[in-house]
Design a protein around this motif. Sequence first.
Motif, PDB file in Angstrom:
ATOM      1  N   ASP A  88      32.576  41.881  43.344  1.00 15.22           N
ATOM      2  CA  ASP A  88      33.384  43.039  43.114  1.00 15.22           C
ATOM      3  C   ASP A  88      34.827  42.768  42.467  1.00 15.22           C
ATOM      4  O   ASP A  88      35.391  43.312  41.583  1.00 15.22           O
ATOM      5  N   TRP A 125      28.461  46.479  31.885  1.00 20.67           N
ATOM      6  CA  TRP A 125      29.548  46.274  32.903  1.00 20.67           C
ATOM      7  C   TRP A 125      30.275  47.524  33.300  1.00 20.67           C
ATOM      8  O   TRP A 125      30.825  47.849  34.060  1.00 20.67           O
ATOM      9  N   SER A 128      30.943  49.731  36.359  1.00 18.07           N
ATOM     10  CA  SER A 128      32.008  49.277  37.298  1.00 18.07           C
ATOM     11  C   SER A 128      32.916  50.633  37.188  1.00 18.07           C
ATOM     12  O   SER A 128      33.756  50.566  38.234  1.00 18.07           O
ATOM     13  N   MET A 131      34.025  51.891  40.678  1.00 17.04           N
ATOM     14  CA  MET A 131      34.938  51.488  41.445  1.00 17.04           C
ATOM     15  C   MET A 131      36.372  52.116  41.357  1.00 17.04           C
ATOM     16  O   MET A 131      37.444  51.734  42.015  1.00 17.04           O
ATOM     17  N   ARG A 159      24.377  47.920  40.175  1.00 15.82           N
ATOM     18  CA  ARG A 159      25.206  47.287  41.309  1.00 15.82           C
ATOM     19  C   ARG A 159      26.087  47.773  41.840  1.00 15.82           C
ATOM     20  O   ARG A 159      26.751  47.440  42.880  1.00 15.82           O
ATOM     21  N   PHE A 160      26.620  48.594  40.886  1.00 16.70           N
ATOM     22  CA  PHE A 160      28.249  49.210  41.504  1.00 16.70           C
ATOM     23  C   PHE A 160      28.119  50.822  41.788  1.00 16.70           C
ATOM     24  O   PHE A 160      28.953  51.332  41.803  1.00 16.70           O
TER      25      PHE A 160
END
Length: 299
Positions: A88, A125, A128, A131, A159-160
């Motif tokens: 992260d 990506w 993300s 987050m 993944r996020f």
Amino acid sequence: MMDKLSYYIWHPLIWLISWLPLPVLYGFSSFLYYPVSLAGYRKKVILDNLRRAFPGQSEQWRQKTLHKFYRHFCDLFVETIKLQHISDNEIFRRITFTNTEAIDRATDAGKDVIVILGHYGNWEWVPSINMHTKASGFSVYRPLKNQWFDRYMLHLRSRFGSQNITMKKTLRTVAGLKRQNTRFILGLISDQSPAKHEIQHWTTFLTQPTPVLTGPEKIAKMVNAQVVYFKVSKPKRGHYHIEVIPWEGEPAKAPENEITEWHVRQLEKTIYERPELWLWSHKRWKYQGEYAKKDHANA
């Protein structure tokens, strides 16, 4: 059977490679550029797309852009592999965002958010973003033909915390979220070619008559969501920046195709800034014969 076999051969190798630090992977990417370049990966398609999109540029410029694209494409390959084990903290450093407040303001006001972007920079990506924002993130995707690698890519893309839904299930999922009064951020890649029978709107994109997906606009109108465009840039190797650009208006009241034309123009401007970061290796204008038929019928 062969799909499953190829997955079980390649997956352990990819899993091991994904543990390597990104600087090492970029060394591999630099090496990979040479066989990709020598083999001329989809060279004819890429150069044909560049000729169509940039008719005023020289052949020397197109060749130079082709090789810049190959270098970026190899970076994208290793960056996607690295997703499996990237921390992260590292992803937080390597992809940054500005104006995420526009998303939070919308969700705090009880509105959902439709995020529109293209195959530009590193779209793998982008999840993300979860987050940096409050609402639940969802990504719309087209399943891969190889079901085993499709599962692998879904794992990477979640993944996020992003949930992945197929294009066919998008409307049903959105309707369910509305019934549950669950705020959501829905990411849609807008530069995929619609199937021939699904073409509903043509526009001029990169000088070419181009059929575009109208789904993002239709969903935005259906739930009166805040529409934003993700403008991606690549300040340096291994680092990306996304500027959140809101569409100023109320989708439910917008004229037909206004939102679609807006995000197409946004992506077009982004591509003109650094052409090598767009995915040129797909046949972007394979349905122009259909446009000619349509134009002739309306004459």
